[in-house]
Scaffold this motif. Structure first.
Motif, PDB file in Angstrom:
ATOM      1  N   HIS A  74      75.277  -4.592  27.864  1.00 33.25           N
ATOM      2  CA  HIS A  74      74.549  -5.219  28.971  1.00 33.25           C
ATOM      3  C   HIS A  74      73.455  -6.162  28.473  1.00 33.25           C
ATOM      4  CE1 HIS A  74      76.413  -3.393  32.486  1.00 33.25           C
ATOM      5  NE2 HIS A  74      76.541  -2.289  31.764  1.00 33.25           N
ATOM      6  N   ALA A  75      72.831  -5.837  27.351  1.00 32.14           N
ATOM      7  CA  ALA A  75      71.836  -6.745  26.784  1.00 32.14           C
ATOM      8  C   ALA A  75      72.505  -8.051  26.352  1.00 32.14           C
ATOM      9  CB  ALA A  75      71.142  -6.086  25.593  1.00 32.14           C
ATOM     10  N   THR A  76      73.677  -7.943  25.719  1.00 35.99           N
ATOM     11  CA  THR A  76      74.415  -9.133  25.288  1.00 35.99           C
ATOM     12  C   THR A  76      74.837  -9.963  26.490  1.00 35.99           C
ATOM     13  OG1 THR A  76      75.221  -7.977  23.326  1.00 35.99           O
ATOM     14  CG2 THR A  76      76.438  -9.942  24.018  1.00 35.99           C
ATOM     15  N   GLU A  77      75.322  -9.297  27.522  1.00 36.19           N
ATOM     16  CA  GLU A  77      75.748  -9.992  28.739  1.00 36.19           C
ATOM     17  C   GLU A  77      74.572 -10.716  29.390  1.00 36.19           C
ATOM     18  OE1 GLU A  77      77.742  -8.929  33.102  1.00 36.19           O
ATOM     19  OE2 GLU A  77      77.561  -7.395  31.544  1.00 36.19           O
ATOM     20  N   ALA A  78      73.421 -10.046  29.447  1.00 35.62           N
ATOM     21  CA  ALA A  78      72.233 -10.651  30.056  1.00 35.62           C
ATOM     22  C   ALA A  78      71.761 -11.866  29.260  1.00 35.62           C
ATOM     23  CB  ALA A  78      71.115  -9.605  30.153  1.00 35.62           C
ATOM     24  N   LEU A  79      71.759 -11.749  27.932  1.00 36.46           N
ATOM     25  CA  LEU A  79      71.338 -12.870  27.099  1.00 36.46           C
ATOM     26  C   LEU A  79      72.286 -14.053  27.236  1.00 36.46           C
ATOM     27  CD1 LEU A  79      70.223 -10.895  23.917  1.00 36.46           C
ATOM     28  CD2 LEU A  79      68.742 -12.254  25.404  1.00 36.46           C
ATOM     29  N   GLN A  80      73.579 -13.787  27.328  1.00 38.74           N
ATOM     30  CA  GLN A  80      74.549 -14.868  27.509  1.00 38.74           C
ATOM     31  C   GLN A  80      74.368 -15.539  28.869  1.00 38.74           C
ATOM     32  OE1 GLN A  80      78.244 -12.773  26.893  1.00 38.74           O
ATOM     33  NE2 GLN A  80      78.232 -13.091  24.666  1.00 38.74           N
TER      34      GLN A  80
END
Length: 313
Positions: A74-80
């Motif tokens: 979810h952190a990766t998704e949010a950053l993207q």
């Protein structure tokens, strides 16, 4: 807990992603250019916000908790998502566009103008669609622009809505059209002729705006004798060729039909300001790359490469 969640910012998301990838405070500090105490402090805040230890000490170093992979995804998704939001819009490639462009236009334009726009769109964006909508009293074009039903509206109303952007396309003078058989076709029109003659006029194109011709006449304290009203400008040449009426309009429209039908174009005996044609669009589409390209096509068709001044009405 909700108050802590509000503190989860971009910086903490990056730290969270790096910690769960590196499994190390020191390597995260190096990767992000931070001090180890700063990373440790960020980890403490993340634990408070998520309610999860995130990383725990193991025999061979730090290991993520069972919830760690979930948090990493979810952190990766949010950053993207943040990166996509903050990234500059990609340049418009007309040849790849499949957009439907919706243009609102009255039918009193020069008969070659809309075909010229269509030619440019077809040549540069062959996969795109162009839908031309007639401007009439039943269409709230301001709302249509706001809701995306129309992308651009072409018009020449005396008082365009202030909340819309506009760009000038071209100016045109006011003239009179008569059937070539008319007794005054060779003699010309005097002011007395104009005031006494039966006039052909168009119905209003918008309910809340007075037409250009009648608006200008009213400002001079003059009125004309309108004997017939038609809903479509395309009916005008045929009616003039069979009656004794006169039609007041812009020169481009008049001369287009005079070239192909028994119509005479005469100077108007009453002073009118130039008819200024412009394109209108809503602020919500002001920076949209595809619509900026479309507005340039319209400006180029009007012969105004500098027509997109991007001003507001």
């Amino acid at each position: 807990m909700p108050k802590l969640r509000e503190q989860l910012d971009l910086h903490l998301l990056r730290v969270l992603q790096s910690l769960l990838k590196e499994h190390s405070v020191s390597r995260t500090a190096i990767r992000l250019g931070m001090s180890q105490p700063a990373v440790s402090n960020a980890l403490r805040r993340l634990r408070e916000i998520t309610g999860d230890p995130i990383l725990l000490r193991g025999k061979k170093g730090m290991v993520p908790t069972e919830r760690g992979p979930f948090l990493l995804a979810h952190a990766t998704e949010a950053l993207q998502a943040i990166e996509r939001i903050s990234a500059a819009a990609e340049p418009m490639d007309p040849s790849q566009s499949t957009r439907v462009f919706n243009l609102g236009a009255p039918d009193y334009l020069d008969g070659a103008f809309i075909p010229d726009i269509a030619e440019r769109v077809r040549r540069q964006a062959p996969q795109a669609r162009l839908v031309v909508h007639t401007i009439n009293p039943d269409l709230d074009y301001v709302q249509a622009l706001e809701e995306g039903e129309l992308d651009v509206v072409i018009g020449n109303w005396l008082e365009p809505p202030e909340k819309l952007h506009l760009a000038r396309l071209f100016d045109d003078e006011v003239v009179c059209m008569l059937g070539r058989h008319h007794p005054l076709a060779q003699r010309g029109l005097s002011l007395q002729h104009y005031l006494e003659m039966p006039h052909l006029a168009p119905s209003a194109h918008v309910t809340d705006k007075r037409g250009f011709i009648d608006g200008c006449l009213a400002e001079q304290g003059i009125s004309r004798q309108v004997q017939m009203v038609v809903p479509y400008f395309g009916l005008v040449p045929g009616i003039l060729s069979r009656t004794d009426m006169v039609f007041t309009t812009n020169r481009q429209f008049a001369e287009y039909y005079a070239r192909i039908l028994p119509i005479t174009v005469l100077p108007c005996p009453i002073h009118f300001p130039l008819m200024r044609f412009y394109q209108l669009w809503h602020p919500r589409t002001h920076n949209a790359a595809e619509l900026l390209w479309f507005r340039r096509c319209i400006a180029q068709a009007a012969g105004r490469l500098d027509g997109l001044s991007e001003g507001t009405a």
